[in-house]
Scaffold this active site. Sequence first.
Site, PDB file in Angstrom:
ATOM      1  CG  HIS A  94      26.555  34.671 -60.995  1.00  0.00           C
ATOM      2  ND1 HIS A  94      25.238  34.264 -60.942  1.00  0.00           N
ATOM      3  CD2 HIS A  94      26.499  35.987 -61.374  1.00  0.00           C
ATOM      4  CE1 HIS A  94      24.445  35.266 -61.278  1.00  0.00           C
ATOM      5  NE2 HIS A  94      25.198  36.340 -61.534  1.00  0.00           N
ATOM      6  CE  LYS A 117      21.168  33.736 -64.445  1.00  0.00           C
ATOM      7  NZ  LYS A 117      22.068  34.799 -64.032  1.00  0.00           N
ATOM      8  CG  ASP A 152      25.447  38.722 -58.948  1.00  0.00           C
ATOM      9  OD1 ASP A 152      25.532  38.877 -60.179  1.00  0.00           O
ATOM     10  OD2 ASP A 152      24.465  39.117 -58.291  1.00  0.00           O
ATOM     11  CG  HIS A 177      17.723  36.451 -61.348  1.00  0.00           C
ATOM     12  ND1 HIS A 177      18.683  37.377 -61.018  1.00  0.00           N
ATOM     13  CD2 HIS A 177      16.606  36.798 -60.654  1.00  0.00           C
ATOM     14  CE1 HIS A 177      18.155  38.251 -60.159  1.00  0.00           C
ATOM     15  NE2 HIS A 177      16.895  37.928 -59.929  1.00  0.00           N
ATOM     16  CG  HIS A 203      22.251  35.763 -57.607  1.00  0.00           C
ATOM     17  ND1 HIS A 203      20.962  35.333 -57.636  1.00  0.00           N
ATOM     18  CD2 HIS A 203      22.440  36.494 -58.739  1.00  0.00           C
ATOM     19  CE1 HIS A 203      20.380  35.790 -58.739  1.00  0.00           C
ATOM     20  NE2 HIS A 203      21.263  36.492 -59.427  1.00  0.00           N
ATOM     21  CG  HIS A 254      26.938  40.332 -64.187  1.00  0.00           C
ATOM     22  ND1 HIS A 254      25.901  39.982 -65.024  1.00  0.00           N
ATOM     23  CD2 HIS A 254      26.604  39.848 -62.963  1.00  0.00           C
ATOM     24  CE1 HIS A 254      24.982  39.320 -64.337  1.00  0.00           C
ATOM     25  NE2 HIS A 254      25.390  39.234 -63.076  1.00  0.00           N
TER      26      HIS A 254
HETATM   27  N1  LIG Z   1      22.876  41.026 -59.312  1.00  0.00           N
HETATM   28  C1  LIG Z   1      22.570  42.244 -59.688  1.00  0.00           C
HETATM   29  O1  LIG Z   1      22.102  43.016 -58.869  1.00  0.00           O
HETATM   30  N2  LIG Z   1      22.759  42.690 -60.945  1.00  0.00           N
HETATM   31  C2  LIG Z   1      23.212  41.930 -62.083  1.00  0.00           C
HETATM   32  C3  LIG Z   1      22.154  41.023 -62.644  1.00  0.00           C
HETATM   33  C4  LIG Z   1      21.867  39.792 -61.812  1.00  0.00           C
HETATM   34  O2  LIG Z   1      22.755  38.974 -61.561  1.00  0.00           O
HETATM   35  O3  LIG Z   1      20.712  39.608 -61.413  1.00  0.00           O
HETATM   36  C5  LIG Z   1      23.678  42.905 -63.175  1.00  0.00           C
HETATM   37  O4  LIG Z   1      23.878  42.468 -64.317  1.00  0.00           O
HETATM   38  O5  LIG Z   1      23.868  44.086 -62.890  1.00  0.00           O
HETATM   39 ZN   LIG Z   2      24.451  38.184 -61.664  1.00  0.00          ZN
HETATM   40 ZN   LIG Z   3      20.707  37.479 -61.185  1.00  0.00          ZN
END
Ligand SMILES: NC(=O)N[C@@H](CC(=O)O)C(=O)O
Ligand SMILES: [Zn+2]
Ligand SMILES: [Zn+2]
Length: 365
Positions: free
Chosen positions: A21, A111, A259, A148, A186, A23
């Site tokens: 996981h 997702k 995450d 999520h 998460h 970004h």
């Molecule tokens: N985890 C977070 O706080 N932020 C994530 C989005 C997510 O995973 O929910 C993001 O894309 O910034």
């Molecule tokens: Zn995330």
């Molecule tokens: Zn998330």
Amino acid sequence: MTTPRTANLTTLTITQPDDWHIHLRDGLALERTVPDIAKTFNRVICMPNLVPPVKTVEEAESYRARIMAHVPKAHGAEVAFDPRMVLYLTDHTDPAEILKLKNSSHVQAVKLYPAGATTNSHSGVSDLSKVYDVIAQMEEHGVPFLLHGEVTHNHVDIFDREKRFLDEVLEPLLKRFPRLRLVLEHITTGDAAAFVQAQGANVGATITPQHLLFNRNHMLVGGIRPHFYCLPILKRQSHQTALIEVATSGNPKFFLGTDSAPHAQDKKENACGCAGCYTAPFAIELYAEAFEQAGKLDKLEGFASFFGADFYGLPRNTRTITLVKNEQIVPESFAYFGDQKLVPLRAGETLTWSIQQDATHGFSS
Ligand SMILES: NC(=O)N[C@@H](CC(=O)O)C(=O)O
Ligand SMILES: [Zn+2]
Ligand SMILES: [Zn+2]
């Protein structure tokens, strides 16, 4: 007195980990995020919450190509790095897209962002019943559904949103689709840990380093610390303890998902700060610290390198990395998106573990 078996370890060699996981964002952000994670991890599940979101197999393949353009070279050869792509489910996703996904070599999962739950989730699903035909295809073809897991109703307290999701959304969903392969992403509560433990092998969960190392006191006592703010939000200490317990238990349902979610410094240190912690450059070191504090370093490899691959039906990695007990200081910030700055979690603080840098950039084969 009993001493944990791993109490005095100063080096730890484990199979190369994967991050289920993350970004990576897009455009100039990839200059930062891709090298930061690729120096340690092999497979990474790339979250699709771009603007606009990654909704089709075709879009996922072109996003992957943009990511691959930033993979660093080690001694002229590209490091092993295999981004696994994910489709963002909307109210309008075509069920036929699931078969396309099944036939693609890089797209791995779908997702769910409940509309309004988190960063860039406004195109998410407004009501799961609208996408039952897509979910039926996923169940049929064994495509993992990544969630999520928070409800979004305004009247639900932010600290209760994950628990309410379990009761109101997830339990009915699994009743309707009992064979659905599903990852609760998460997780942040003892309730979610217990829920996942009670399900069959088709249900797993990822856990972030911040939810193992911290609780809401770290974010809110003595001043508000925006770099600890992520969603789902850090909970009370008893939940942190429950997460440490399951992550370090050797139960294969629980595996690593950082995450890591970058937002530029001015978007975090803001009157309305964005949610997300940046941990990609030293994520395995953070997990090592959490596992060591629990006296369970011997359980790190399963969590970081085996259980996620097994869940996704991918081969385990064959290379190894070596963690050494050498302190490192986390930089105050990194360059990001051209001239912006990115403040990582634990900026300026000392970590107890480092990755051994050898001639092959930390890797051995
Ligand atoms: N985890 C977070 O706080 N932020 C994530 C989005 C997510 O995973 O929910 C993001 O894309 O910034
Ligand atoms: Zn995330
Ligand atoms: Zn998330």
